[in-house]
Design a protein around this motif. Sequence first.
Motif, PDB file in Angstrom:
ATOM      1  N   VAL A   1       0.836  -1.197   0.000  1.00  0.00           N
ATOM      2  CA  VAL A   1       0.000   0.000   0.000  1.00  0.00           C
ATOM      3  C   VAL A   1       0.875   1.251   0.000  1.00  0.00           C
ATOM      4  N   GLU A   2       1.920   1.250   0.819  1.00  0.00           N
ATOM      5  CA  GLU A   2       2.834   2.392   0.870  1.00  0.00           C
ATOM      6  C   GLU A   2       3.517   2.601  -0.470  1.00  0.00           C
ATOM      7  N   LYS A   3       3.914   1.519  -1.107  1.00  0.00           N
ATOM      8  CA  LYS A   3       4.580   1.581  -2.402  1.00  0.00           C
ATOM      9  C   LYS A   3       3.628   2.153  -3.466  1.00  0.00           C
ATOM     10  N   LYS A   4       2.389   1.708  -3.449  1.00  0.00           N
ATOM     11  CA  LYS A   4       1.397   2.181  -4.413  1.00  0.00           C
ATOM     12  C   LYS A   4       1.079   3.652  -4.182  1.00  0.00           C
ATOM     13  N   LEU A   5       0.946   4.057  -2.935  1.00  0.00           N
ATOM     14  CA  LEU A   5       0.670   5.449  -2.611  1.00  0.00           C
ATOM     15  C   LEU A   5       1.816   6.346  -3.078  1.00  0.00           C
ATOM     16  N   LYS A   6       3.039   5.912  -2.842  1.00  0.00           N
ATOM     17  CA  LYS A   6       4.198   6.686  -3.281  1.00  0.00           C
ATOM     18  C   LYS A   6       4.211   6.813  -4.804  1.00  0.00           C
TER      19      LYS A   6
ATOM     20  N   ARG B   1       1.562   9.347  -5.835  1.00  0.00           N
ATOM     21  CA  ARG B   1       1.998  10.706  -5.510  1.00  0.00           C
ATOM     22  C   ARG B   1       3.043  11.191  -6.511  1.00  0.00           C
ATOM     23  N   THR B   2       3.971  10.312  -6.869  1.00  0.00           N
ATOM     24  CA  THR B   2       5.010  10.662  -7.825  1.00  0.00           C
ATOM     25  C   THR B   2       4.402  10.977  -9.190  1.00  0.00           C
ATOM     26  N   GLN B   3       3.512  10.128  -9.642  1.00  0.00           N
ATOM     27  CA  GLN B   3       2.864  10.348 -10.935  1.00  0.00           C
ATOM     28  C   GLN B   3       2.054  11.640 -10.928  1.00  0.00           C
ATOM     29  N   TYR B   4       1.337  11.884  -9.848  1.00  0.00           N
ATOM     30  CA  TYR B   4       0.557  13.110  -9.720  1.00  0.00           C
ATOM     31  C   TYR B   4       1.469  14.334  -9.799  1.00  0.00           C
ATOM     32  N   SER B   5       2.572  14.305  -9.068  1.00  0.00           N
ATOM     33  CA  SER B   5       3.505  15.428  -9.069  1.00  0.00           C
ATOM     34  C   SER B   5       4.090  15.675 -10.456  1.00  0.00           C
ATOM     35  N   ARG B   6       4.421  14.617 -11.159  1.00  0.00           N
ATOM     36  CA  ARG B   6       4.965  14.748 -12.508  1.00  0.00           C
ATOM     37  C   ARG B   6       3.953  15.371 -13.457  1.00  0.00           C
ATOM     38  N   GLU B   7       2.720  14.897 -13.375  1.00  0.00           N
ATOM     39  CA  GLU B   7       1.679  15.416 -14.257  1.00  0.00           C
ATOM     40  C   GLU B   7       1.399  16.887 -13.970  1.00  0.00           C
ATOM     41  N   LYS B   8       1.345  17.270 -12.690  1.00  0.00           N
ATOM     42  CA  LYS B   8       1.099  18.661 -12.334  1.00  0.00           C
ATOM     43  C   LYS B   8       2.248  19.551 -12.820  1.00  0.00           C
ATOM     44  N   ALA B   9       3.484  19.061 -12.721  1.00  0.00           N
ATOM     45  CA  ALA B   9       4.634  19.822 -13.192  1.00  0.00           C
ATOM     46  C   ALA B   9       4.565  20.039 -14.703  1.00  0.00           C
ATOM     47  N   LYS B  10       4.155  19.018 -15.426  1.00  0.00           N
ATOM     48  CA  LYS B  10       4.027  19.138 -16.874  1.00  0.00           C
ATOM     49  C   LYS B  10       2.945  20.147 -17.247  1.00  0.00           C
ATOM     50  N   LEU B  11       1.867  20.182 -16.468  1.00  0.00           N
ATOM     51  CA  LEU B  11       0.785  21.121 -16.740  1.00  0.00           C
ATOM     52  C   LEU B  11       1.234  22.567 -16.528  1.00  0.00           C
TER      53      LEU B  11
ATOM     54  N   TYR C   1       0.136  21.440 -22.568  1.00  0.00           N
ATOM     55  CA  TYR C   1       0.130  20.011 -22.259  1.00  0.00           C
ATOM     56  C   TYR C   1      -1.242  19.600 -21.733  1.00  0.00           C
ATOM     57  N   LYS C   2      -1.746  18.509 -22.251  1.00  0.00           N
ATOM     58  CA  LYS C   2      -3.006  17.944 -21.774  1.00  0.00           C
ATOM     59  C   LYS C   2      -2.712  16.531 -21.277  1.00  0.00           C
ATOM     60  N   SER C   3      -2.931  16.321 -20.011  1.00  0.00           N
ATOM     61  CA  SER C   3      -2.616  15.038 -19.407  1.00  0.00           C
ATOM     62  C   SER C   3      -3.542  13.946 -19.929  1.00  0.00           C
ATOM     63  N   LYS C   4      -2.963  12.789 -20.171  1.00  0.00           N
ATOM     64  CA  LYS C   4      -3.735  11.620 -20.585  1.00  0.00           C
ATOM     65  C   LYS C   4      -3.926  10.653 -19.416  1.00  0.00           C
ATOM     66  N   TRP C   5      -3.362  11.017 -18.260  1.00  0.00           N
ATOM     67  CA  TRP C   5      -3.465  10.152 -17.087  1.00  0.00           C
ATOM     68  C   TRP C   5      -4.894  10.207 -16.568  1.00  0.00           C
ATOM     69  N   GLN C   6      -5.557   9.083 -16.555  1.00  0.00           N
ATOM     70  CA  GLN C   6      -6.976   9.028 -16.232  1.00  0.00           C
ATOM     71  C   GLN C   6      -7.300   9.352 -14.777  1.00  0.00           C
ATOM     72  N   HIS C   7      -6.328   9.305 -13.891  1.00  0.00           N
ATOM     73  CA  HIS C   7      -6.594   9.509 -12.465  1.00  0.00           C
ATOM     74  C   HIS C   7      -6.261  10.918 -11.967  1.00  0.00           C
ATOM     75  N   LEU C   8      -5.852  11.798 -12.863  1.00  0.00           N
ATOM     76  CA  LEU C   8      -5.417  13.132 -12.439  1.00  0.00           C
ATOM     77  C   LEU C   8      -6.516  13.884 -11.683  1.00  0.00           C
TER      78      LEU C   8
ATOM     79  N   ILE D   1      -5.032  15.293  -3.229  1.00  0.00           N
ATOM     80  CA  ILE D   1      -3.710  15.134  -2.621  1.00  0.00           C
ATOM     81  C   ILE D   1      -2.867  16.410  -2.735  1.00  0.00           C
ATOM     82  N   GLU D   2      -3.345  17.396  -3.480  1.00  0.00           N
ATOM     83  CA  GLU D   2      -2.612  18.651  -3.683  1.00  0.00           C
ATOM     84  C   GLU D   2      -2.191  19.286  -2.360  1.00  0.00           C
TER      85      GLU D   2
END
Length: 65
Positions: free
Chosen positions: A4-9, A12-22, A35-42, A48-49
Amino acid sequence: MKEVEKKLKSLRTQYSREKAKLKKRKSGDGVDDLYKSKWQHLSQMNFIEAFVTPKQSKSNLKVRS
């Protein structure tokens, strides 16, 4: 619990990357170049912001007094 900790991390990492790209824009970019994110969970991860803080940057410039 480690899984669970690994998945949460990972999320969080993916979210941070996508926000940085935006936020990242280059000089001369037009509306079509944004940039338009294609990540379905954004949008679901926006909660988590409040918990994600950007790393402090350090300057390599010396300040003259």
